[in-house]
Scaffold this motif. Structure first.
Motif, PDB file in Angstrom:
ATOM      1  N   ALA A 168      23.453  10.350  -3.494  1.00  0.00           N
ATOM      2  CA  ALA A 168      23.984   8.982  -3.195  1.00  0.00           C
ATOM      3  C   ALA A 168      23.597   8.576  -1.696  1.00  0.00           C
ATOM      4  O   ALA A 168      23.943   9.524  -0.939  1.00  0.00           O
ATOM      5  CB  ALA A 168      25.136   8.389  -3.591  1.00  0.00           C
ATOM      6  N   PRO A 169      23.105   7.512  -1.082  1.00  0.00           N
ATOM      7  CA  PRO A 169      22.660   7.181   0.279  1.00  0.00           C
ATOM      8  C   PRO A 169      23.794   7.526   1.191  1.00  0.00           C
ATOM      9  O   PRO A 169      23.804   8.043   2.347  1.00  0.00           O
ATOM     10  CB  PRO A 169      22.153   6.004   0.273  1.00  0.00           C
ATOM     11  N   GLU A 170      24.969   6.819   0.902  1.00  0.00           N
ATOM     12  CA  GLU A 170      26.178   7.092   1.626  1.00  0.00           C
ATOM     13  C   GLU A 170      26.721   8.601   2.010  1.00  0.00           C
ATOM     14  O   GLU A 170      27.128   9.287   2.997  1.00  0.00           O
ATOM     15  CB  GLU A 170      27.247   6.084   1.374  1.00  0.00           C
ATOM     16  N   GLN A 171      26.602   9.229   0.758  1.00  0.00           N
ATOM     17  CA  GLN A 171      26.981  10.648   0.984  1.00  0.00           C
ATOM     18  C   GLN A 171      25.972  11.552   1.557  1.00  0.00           C
ATOM     19  O   GLN A 171      26.409  12.345   2.334  1.00  0.00           O
ATOM     20  CB  GLN A 171      27.167  11.080  -0.519  1.00  0.00           C
ATOM     21  N   ASP A 221      14.067  -2.406  -4.490  1.00  0.00           N
ATOM     22  CA  ASP A 221      15.184  -2.346  -5.141  1.00  0.00           C
ATOM     23  C   ASP A 221      16.175  -1.146  -4.878  1.00  0.00           C
ATOM     24  O   ASP A 221      17.294  -1.112  -5.112  1.00  0.00           O
ATOM     25  CB  ASP A 221      15.146  -2.173  -6.725  1.00  0.00           C
ATOM     26  N   GLN A 222      15.624  -0.264  -4.188  1.00  0.00           N
ATOM     27  CA  GLN A 222      16.383   1.059  -3.853  1.00  0.00           C
ATOM     28  C   GLN A 222      16.682   1.002  -2.379  1.00  0.00           C
ATOM     29  O   GLN A 222      17.819   1.607  -2.020  1.00  0.00           O
ATOM     30  CB  GLN A 222      15.522   2.325  -3.838  1.00  0.00           C
ATOM     31  N   LEU A 223      16.262   0.018  -1.534  1.00  0.00           N
ATOM     32  CA  LEU A 223      16.642  -0.277  -0.346  1.00  0.00           C
ATOM     33  C   LEU A 223      18.125  -0.917   0.072  1.00  0.00           C
ATOM     34  O   LEU A 223      18.680  -0.549   1.034  1.00  0.00           O
ATOM     35  CB  LEU A 223      15.566  -1.051   0.615  1.00  0.00           C
ATOM     36  N   PHE A 224      18.515  -1.494  -0.896  1.00  0.00           N
ATOM     37  CA  PHE A 224      19.746  -2.117  -0.870  1.00  0.00           C
ATOM     38  C   PHE A 224      21.005  -1.282  -0.973  1.00  0.00           C
ATOM     39  O   PHE A 224      22.170  -1.518  -0.409  1.00  0.00           O
ATOM     40  CB  PHE A 224      20.001  -3.260  -1.962  1.00  0.00           C
ATOM     41  N   GLY A 225      20.846  -0.083  -1.564  1.00  0.00           N
ATOM     42  CA  GLY A 225      21.728   0.968  -1.540  1.00  0.00           C
ATOM     43  C   GLY A 225      21.833   1.853   0.010  1.00  0.00           C
ATOM     44  O   GLY A 225      22.891   2.754   0.068  1.00  0.00           O
ATOM     45  N   LEU A 226      21.271   1.463   0.887  1.00  0.00           N
ATOM     46  CA  LEU A 226      21.211   2.381   2.165  1.00  0.00           C
ATOM     47  C   LEU A 226      21.979   1.825   3.110  1.00  0.00           C
ATOM     48  O   LEU A 226      22.323   0.452   3.295  1.00  0.00           O
ATOM     49  CB  LEU A 226      19.699   2.190   2.826  1.00  0.00           C
ATOM     50  N   PRO A 227      22.732   2.696   3.836  1.00  0.00           N
ATOM     51  CA  PRO A 227      23.976   2.299   4.692  1.00  0.00           C
ATOM     52  C   PRO A 227      23.504   1.269   5.834  1.00  0.00           C
ATOM     53  O   PRO A 227      24.235   0.584   6.298  1.00  0.00           O
ATOM     54  CB  PRO A 227      24.446   3.699   5.270  1.00  0.00           C
ATOM     55  N   SER A 228      21.978   1.529   6.341  1.00  0.00           N
ATOM     56  CA  SER A 228      21.473   0.486   7.201  1.00  0.00           C
ATOM     57  C   SER A 228      21.235  -0.626   6.711  1.00  0.00           C
ATOM     58  O   SER A 228      20.513  -1.523   7.596  1.00  0.00           O
ATOM     59  CB  SER A 228      20.443   1.638   7.926  1.00  0.00           C
ATOM     60  N   VAL A 229      21.155  -0.965   5.475  1.00  0.00           N
ATOM     61  CA  VAL A 229      20.463  -2.276   4.899  1.00  0.00           C
ATOM     62  C   VAL A 229      21.691  -2.982   4.813  1.00  0.00           C
ATOM     63  O   VAL A 229      22.822  -2.759   3.793  1.00  0.00           O
ATOM     64  CB  VAL A 229      19.659  -1.976   3.795  1.00  0.00           C
TER      65      VAL A 229
END
Length: 271
Positions: A168-171, A221-229
């Motif tokens: 997962a992006p945050e992890q 649709d996968q970009l919205f899970g990134l901490p920087s978005v």
């Protein structure tokens, strides 16, 4: 606040004043062929702002260490000691070709970065006034982050730092912070951690994903899970960033010029 596009002195200084009026604390310039030369632009900006002034980041391969040390020393002096020296390995092969330099492997460019940083610091220490600007190293790769943990004052995490297959992006971002922590040892608590903002806005449908899309190659649709978005109300975004502060120790957010106005509303909620 990373600005580009100097077309005239007056236009540049107006842009600098605008960034400070919106509440930004640091003015930065990237270093790419065809863009504004960072050092003279920062010196000019120093006349009209109290912001810290930095490079984000220099392509170290384009500079001989003694020339870089000279420019760093004088820029630090002429900006009243407000310089932040951001250094990187360079990553655009066509810029190396245009400069007549071999691109080399990532490991070779990283070794050159480390050697240049060491020599620049030695030359600055030999100056009568010993200019000592804080050093920022930024990236996503493990070896670069380990170097940053050992040597930098500020560690920057790129948009790609939240990307690890199957994680997962945050992890993934937390894992990279852990790499820095391990490399830094006892000095970790004195480091400043920086995260690049790849997109910001209140509405998913209207969010400018150009930077995040280019940096990652991911579908939207996968970009919205990134901490920087960052998508949501100013308050909601601020709460998310404060959570990153508490959980990851990130306190410094790098905003690119296309998002300058959109992120400004978040700043008061972070004070």
């Amino acid at each position: 606040m990373a600005l580009t596009g100097v077309t005239s002195r007056a236009g540049w200084l107006d842009k600098v004043r605008r960034a400070e009026s919106l509440g930004y604390d640091v003015l930065q310039l990237p270093d790419h062929l065809g863009l504004t030369a960072p050092f003279p632009a920062l010196v000019a900006a120093a006349d009209v702002t109290t912001m810290r002034l930095g490079t984000f980041v220099l392509n170290t391969a384009l500079y001989r260490p003694w020339v870089l040390a000279r420019d760093v020393a004088d820029t630090h002096r002429l900006t009243g000691g407000r310089l932040e020296l951001g250094l990187g390995t360079g990553y655009l092969e066509h810029e190396f070709a245009a400069a007549g330099l071999p691109f080399g492997s990532g490991a070779e460019r990283l070794r050159q970065l480390a050697a240049t940083l060491h020599e620049v610091r030695e030359r600055l220490a030999a100056e009568p006034d010993r200019p000592d600007p804080p050093v920022l190293l930024a990236g996503a790769g493990r070896r670069l982050l380990e170097l940053a943990g050992r040597e930098a004052d500020i560690v920057g995490f790129s948009v790609q730092a939240a990307l690890t297959p199957g994680v997962a992006p945050e992890q993934a971002l937390a894992d990279r912070v852990a790499v820095v922590r391990e490399a830094a040892g006892d000095r970790f608590d004195n480091l400043e951690l920086n995260l690049i903002v790849g997109a910001v806005g209140p509405d998913p449908a209207g969010l400018d994903l150009t930077i995040a899309r280019a940096a990652t190659g991911l579908p939207d649709d996968q970009l919205f899970g990134l901490p920087s978005v960052l998508c949501g109300s100013d308050q909601a975004i601020a709460e998310r960033l404060l959570r990153y502060r508490d959980e990851l120790g990130i306190t410094y957010y790098g905003v690119l010029e296309p998002h300058m106005e959109a992120f400004a509303g978040v700043i008061p909620h972070l004070r």
